[in-house]
Scaffold this motif. Structure first.
Motif, short mmCIF file in Angstrom:
data_model
loop_
_atom_site.label_atom_id
_atom_site.label_comp_id
_atom_site.label_asym_id
_atom_site.label_seq_id
_atom_site.Cartn_x
_atom_site.Cartn_y
_atom_site.Cartn_z
N MET A 146 -2.56 6.08 6.47
CA MET A 146 -3.54 6.39 5.46
C MET A 146 -3.45 7.88 5.14
SD MET A 146 -7.67 5.77 5.51
CE MET A 146 -7.51 4.02 5.42
N THR A 147 -3.52 8.22 3.88
CA THR A 147 -3.42 9.63 3.49
C THR A 147 -4.79 10.26 3.47
OG1 THR A 147 -3.60 9.05 1.16
CG2 THR A 147 -1.37 9.18 2.10
N ASN A 148 -4.81 11.57 3.63
CA ASN A 148 -6.06 12.32 3.58
C ASN A 148 -6.43 12.58 2.13
OD1 ASN A 148 -8.21 13.99 3.95
ND2 ASN A 148 -7.11 15.57 5.06
N CYS A 149 -7.59 12.14 1.71
CA CYS A 149 -8.04 12.28 0.32
C CYS A 149 -9.09 13.38 0.24
CB CYS A 149 -8.59 10.97 -0.20
SG CYS A 149 -7.38 9.67 -0.28
N ASN A 150 -8.65 14.62 0.13
CA ASN A 150 -9.59 15.73 0.04
C ASN A 150 -10.31 15.78 -1.30
OD1 ASN A 150 -9.05 16.64 2.63
ND2 ASN A 150 -7.33 17.87 1.93
N TRP A 151 -9.87 14.99 -2.26
CA TRP A 151 -10.47 15.01 -3.57
C TRP A 151 -11.64 14.04 -3.69
CZ3 TRP A 151 -9.74 10.30 -5.99
CH2 TRP A 151 -8.71 9.52 -5.50
N ILE A 152 -11.98 13.34 -2.60
CA ILE A 152 -13.13 12.44 -2.58
C ILE A 152 -14.12 12.90 -1.51
CG2 ILE A 152 -13.94 10.10 -2.13
CD1 ILE A 152 -11.26 9.06 -2.98
N GLN A 153 -15.38 13.03 -1.89
CA GLN A 153 -16.45 13.28 -0.93
C GLN A 153 -17.31 12.03 -0.87
OE1 GLN A 153 -18.47 16.77 -2.47
NE2 GLN A 153 -17.84 17.88 -0.64
N GLN A 154 -17.52 11.52 0.35
CA GLN A 154 -18.33 10.32 0.54
C GLN A 154 -19.65 10.70 1.18
OE1 GLN A 154 -16.02 6.95 2.18
NE2 GLN A 154 -14.30 8.39 2.19
N ARG A 198 -28.44 4.44 0.09
CA ARG A 198 -27.64 4.90 -1.05
C ARG A 198 -26.27 5.35 -0.55
NH1 ARG A 198 -30.08 9.07 -5.20
NH2 ARG A 198 -30.96 7.11 -5.88
N PHE A 199 -25.23 4.92 -1.24
CA PHE A 199 -23.86 5.36 -0.98
C PHE A 199 -23.35 6.03 -2.24
CE2 PHE A 199 -24.66 1.77 1.75
CZ PHE A 199 -24.15 2.18 2.97
N GLN A 200 -22.69 7.20 -2.08
CA GLN A 200 -22.22 7.96 -3.23
C GLN A 200 -20.79 8.45 -3.00
OE1 GLN A 200 -25.70 10.33 -5.11
NE2 GLN A 200 -25.75 10.78 -2.93
N ASN A 221 -12.31 2.64 -10.90
CA ASN A 221 -13.54 2.08 -10.35
C ASN A 221 -13.66 2.47 -8.89
OD1 ASN A 221 -14.20 0.56 -12.74
ND2 ASN A 221 -12.52 -0.81 -12.19
N ALA A 222 -14.87 2.36 -8.38
CA ALA A 222 -15.13 2.60 -6.96
C ALA A 222 -15.79 1.36 -6.39
CB ALA A 222 -16.02 3.82 -6.77
N TRP A 223 -15.44 1.05 -5.15
CA TRP A 223 -15.97 -0.12 -4.47
C TRP A 223 -16.44 0.28 -3.09
CZ3 TRP A 223 -15.68 -4.93 -6.94
CH2 TRP A 223 -14.95 -4.93 -8.12
N LEU A 224 -17.50 -0.34 -2.62
CA LEU A 224 -17.99 -0.14 -1.26
C LEU A 224 -17.63 -1.38 -0.45
CD1 LEU A 224 -19.73 1.45 0.81
CD2 LEU A 224 -21.66 0.07 0.00
N ILE A 250 -21.68 6.99 -12.51
CA ILE A 250 -22.77 7.82 -13.02
C ILE A 250 -22.24 8.72 -14.13
CG2 ILE A 250 -24.52 9.54 -12.42
CD1 ILE A 250 -24.83 6.70 -11.11
N ASP A 251 -21.10 9.33 -13.91
CA ASP A 251 -20.40 10.13 -14.91
C ASP A 251 -18.91 10.12 -14.55
OD1 ASP A 251 -20.03 12.12 -12.90
OD2 ASP A 251 -21.87 13.14 -13.50
N ASP A 252 -18.13 11.03 -15.09
CA ASP A 252 -16.68 10.98 -14.86
C ASP A 252 -16.26 11.42 -13.46
OD1 ASP A 252 -17.31 13.61 -15.29
OD2 ASP A 252 -15.67 13.99 -16.68
N ARG A 253 -17.22 11.87 -12.62
CA ARG A 253 -16.89 12.31 -11.26
C ARG A 253 -17.77 11.69 -10.18
NH1 ARG A 253 -17.70 18.15 -10.87
NH2 ARG A 253 -16.88 17.83 -8.79
N HIS A 254 -18.76 10.88 -10.54
CA HIS A 254 -19.72 10.37 -9.55
C HIS A 254 -19.89 8.86 -9.65
CE1 HIS A 254 -20.82 14.62 -10.03
NE2 HIS A 254 -21.12 14.55 -8.75
N PHE A 255 -19.97 8.21 -8.47
CA PHE A 255 -20.25 6.79 -8.35
C PHE A 255 -21.39 6.63 -7.35
CE2 PHE A 255 -15.85 6.96 -9.61
CZ PHE A 255 -15.71 5.91 -10.50
N ARG A 256 -22.20 5.58 -7.53
CA ARG A 256 -23.35 5.39 -6.64
C ARG A 256 -23.70 3.92 -6.57
NH1 ARG A 256 -28.03 8.35 -9.05
NH2 ARG A 256 -26.79 10.13 -8.45
N ILE A 257 -24.25 3.53 -5.41
CA ILE A 257 -24.82 2.20 -5.25
C ILE A 257 -25.95 2.30 -4.23
CG2 ILE A 257 -23.19 1.51 -3.44
CD1 ILE A 257 -23.33 -1.33 -4.63
N ASN A 258 -27.05 1.60 -4.51
CA ASN A 258 -28.17 1.48 -3.59
C ASN A 258 -28.21 0.05 -3.09
OD1 ASN A 258 -29.20 4.14 -3.91
ND2 ASN A 258 -30.07 3.51 -5.86
#
Length: 94
Positions: free
Chosen positions: A1-9, A26-28, A38-41, A78-86
């Protein structure tokens, strides 16, 4: 698995959180730069019935648990840089 420094969880992977039945969690995801897609949890929250069934079948029928309680749930952009789910926490679990 590669290190994804461009994603903050949030919460960060491996974080231990104590919540109670009836709470929500809440997960972001935050991206360092705009990206398409897309983003998936991936979670087993809400699928305790399936997990219990696998445990019982393992004990009584010597079947290997297959992790059928894990599902991918789409996150909302949420926008071009943010995803969220409650998620509602409707049952005890881990």
């Amino acid at each position: 698995m590669t290190n994804c420094n461009w994603i903050q969880q949030d919460p960060a992977p491996g974080t231990r959180i104590l919540r109670f039945r009836g709470d929500t969690q809440r997960f972001q995801l935050k991206l360092s730069e705009p990206r398409k897609g897309n983003a998936w949890l991936r979670t087993n929250i809400g699928y305790a019935r399936i997990k219990r069934r696998e445990i019982i079948r393992e004990v009584h029928h010597d079947e290997t648990p297959l992790g059928r309680d894990w599902f991918d749930t789409p996150m909302h952009r949420i926008d071009d840089r943010h995803f969220r789910i409650n998620l509602p926490l409707c049952e005890a679990g881990h």
